[in-house]
Design a protein around this motif. Structure first.
Motif, PDB file in Angstrom:
ATOM      1  N   ASP A 228       0.844  -1.209   0.000  1.00  6.68           N
ATOM      2  CA  ASP A 228       0.000   0.000   0.000  1.00  6.68           C
ATOM      3  C   ASP A 228       0.875   1.254   0.000  1.00  6.68           C
ATOM      4  N   GLY A 229       1.919   1.232  -0.809  1.00  6.39           N
ATOM      5  CA  GLY A 229       2.784   2.410  -0.966  1.00  6.39           C
ATOM      6  C   GLY A 229       3.826   2.582   0.118  1.00  6.39           C
ATOM      7  N   ARG A 230       3.832   1.716   1.138  1.00  3.55           N
ATOM      8  CA  ARG A 230       4.802   1.844   2.240  1.00  3.55           C
ATOM      9  C   ARG A 230       5.884   0.782   2.079  1.00  3.55           C
ATOM     10  N   ARG A 231       7.161   1.221   2.296  1.00  4.33           N
ATOM     11  CA  ARG A 231       8.273   0.271   2.201  1.00  4.33           C
ATOM     12  C   ARG A 231       8.346  -0.516   3.510  1.00  4.33           C
ATOM     13  N   VAL A 232       8.048  -1.799   3.429  1.00  8.17           N
ATOM     14  CA  VAL A 232       8.018  -2.628   4.635  1.00  8.17           C
ATOM     15  C   VAL A 232       9.198  -3.600   4.585  1.00  8.17           C
ATOM     16  N   LEU A 233      10.005  -3.586   5.657  1.00  9.44           N
ATOM     17  CA  LEU A 233      11.214  -4.413   5.688  1.00  9.44           C
ATOM     18  C   LEU A 233      10.887  -5.807   6.221  1.00  9.44           C
TER      19      LEU A 233
END
Ligand SMILES: Cc1cc2nc3c(=O)[nH]c(=O)nc-3n(C[C@H](O)[C@H](O)[C@H](O)COP(=O)(O)O)c2cc1C
Ligand SMILES: Nc1ncnc2c1ncn2[C@@H]1O[C@H](COP(=O)(O)OP(=O)(O)OP(=O)(O)O)[C@@H](O)[C@H]1O
Length: 309
Positions: A228-233
């Motif tokens: 959803d557009g967020r960079r998740v590590l």
């Protein structure tokens, strides 16, 4: 950028780059850059001709070639680079049996080529008999120019889609990234797993990948995704969970840090930053959990270093 699945009704003058462009690696980018320079000089756009399926899949189905990128990704890279039109034509057995001369007359001339750019190892026409020299001769005959780019190398290694596939299969993410000029990635749909992960405190998204694409060597990787557009590590395991199973199909599973949304049925792309270790059989859940805690710290440290890329 226009994407066309058939030849134009009338010739539209262009510079044309030829090849498969799987992965759109640094060698491909250099070739396209040269194409843009020619296009500017001639006052036309740079077009690219690619075939679907990848010719190797039609010519040598027994090799089971796995690809680095989907067509959609190849098109996306080309759009970002500023390509004017991509001709995305079907690769049939008939096309495979077209002689080099016919290929030029039936495909390149109707496209309106003023200039063609290919790499040193480009082959075309039945049994790959056409080479850059023949293309130059045919260009001379029909009145279009041909540039042949020398092999682009990094540390003495020729950049090619096949050498990148080999690096990924060997788990050499650093080498693959340096030849690609971007991170290798995996894409697929999140499906239900054995649901043991959430009990362990490390819930994982199990990713079902398409059979057409390359899966890296078994092991544990530091990764990230855009959700959803967020960079998740996160960290990813590609393996057979030997701690729990004697024999199991290889699965791709990702644990995202600081994330608790529902991903089932979602399509996700996982960007692979680094390989951390081999998958191992542990003496029970506690040993595995200790290792997962360590993997978590290592992955976070690696990903923090690369955050601004
Ligand atoms: C980062 C990471 C590393 C893992 N490493 C191993 C491993 O070395 N050996 C192993 O048997 N399982 C390993 N696993 C897999 C776990 O066994 C698996 O996540 C757990 O069984 C939960 O998945 P499930 O719910 O699909 O069973 C790893 C999982 C992750 C996310
Ligand atoms: N390292 C490179 N230097 C210059 N040109 C290249 C390089 N790699 C590929 N090319 C050229 O870019 C075009 C597209 O490349 P293509 O995808 O067909 O080859 P490739 O990357 O060498 O793939 P493979 O390893 O599957 O043969 C072709 O014209 C090819 O000759």
């Amino acid at each position: 950028m226009q994407v066309r699945t058939s030849l134009p009704m009338e010739r539209e003058p262009c510079v044309l780059a030829l090849g498969n462009f799987d992965g759109v690696h640094l060698g491909h980018r250099k070739l396209l850059l040269h194409g843009f320079e020619q296009a500017v000089v001639l006052g036309v756009g740079l077009d690219v001709l690619i075939f679907e399926p990848h010719p190797l899949k039609v010519l040598f189905p027994e090799r089971g070639v796995k690809l680095l990128s989907s067509t959609q990704e190849r098109l996306q890279y080309m759009e970002e680079l500023g390509v004017h039109t991509v001709y995305h034509l079907p690769f049939t057995l008939e096309m495979a049996n077209t002689s080099p001369e016919e290929f030029v007359e039936k495909i390149l001339l109707p496209l309106g080529v003023m200039h063609v750019v290919v790499g040193f190892n480009y082959s075309f026409g039945a049994q790959g008999k056409g080479n850059p020299e023949l293309l130059q001769a045919l260009g001379h005959k029909h009145g279009f120019g041909v540039s042949v780019l020398q092999a682009q190398t990094i540390d003495g290694r020729v950049i090619s889609s096949s050498s990148i596939r080999k690096a990924i299969l060997q788990g050499d993410i650093q080498l693959a990234s340096s030849l690609l000029g971007h991170l290798p990635c995996l894409r697929g749909t999140v499906i239900h797993g054995e649901e043991r992960g959430r009990i362990l405190g490390y819930p994982t998204a199990n990713i079902l990948t398409s059979d057409d694409f390359l899966i890296p060597k078994r092991g544990v990787y530091a990764i990230w995704s855009l959700i959803d557009g967020r960079r998740v590590l996160g960290m990813m395991n590609i393996g057979m969970k030997p701690t729990f199973h004697e024999m199991y199909d290889t699965v791709v599973e990702v644990h995202f840090f600081d994330f608790d949304g529902n991903l089932y049925e979602k399509e996700i792309t996982v960007f692979i930053e680094a390989r951390l270790r081999d998958e191992r059989k542990f003496d029970g859940v506690n040993e595995l959990l200790k290792q997962l805690d360590k993997d978590c710290s290592t992955a976070k440290a690696v990903l923090n270093q690369t955050r601004d890329r």
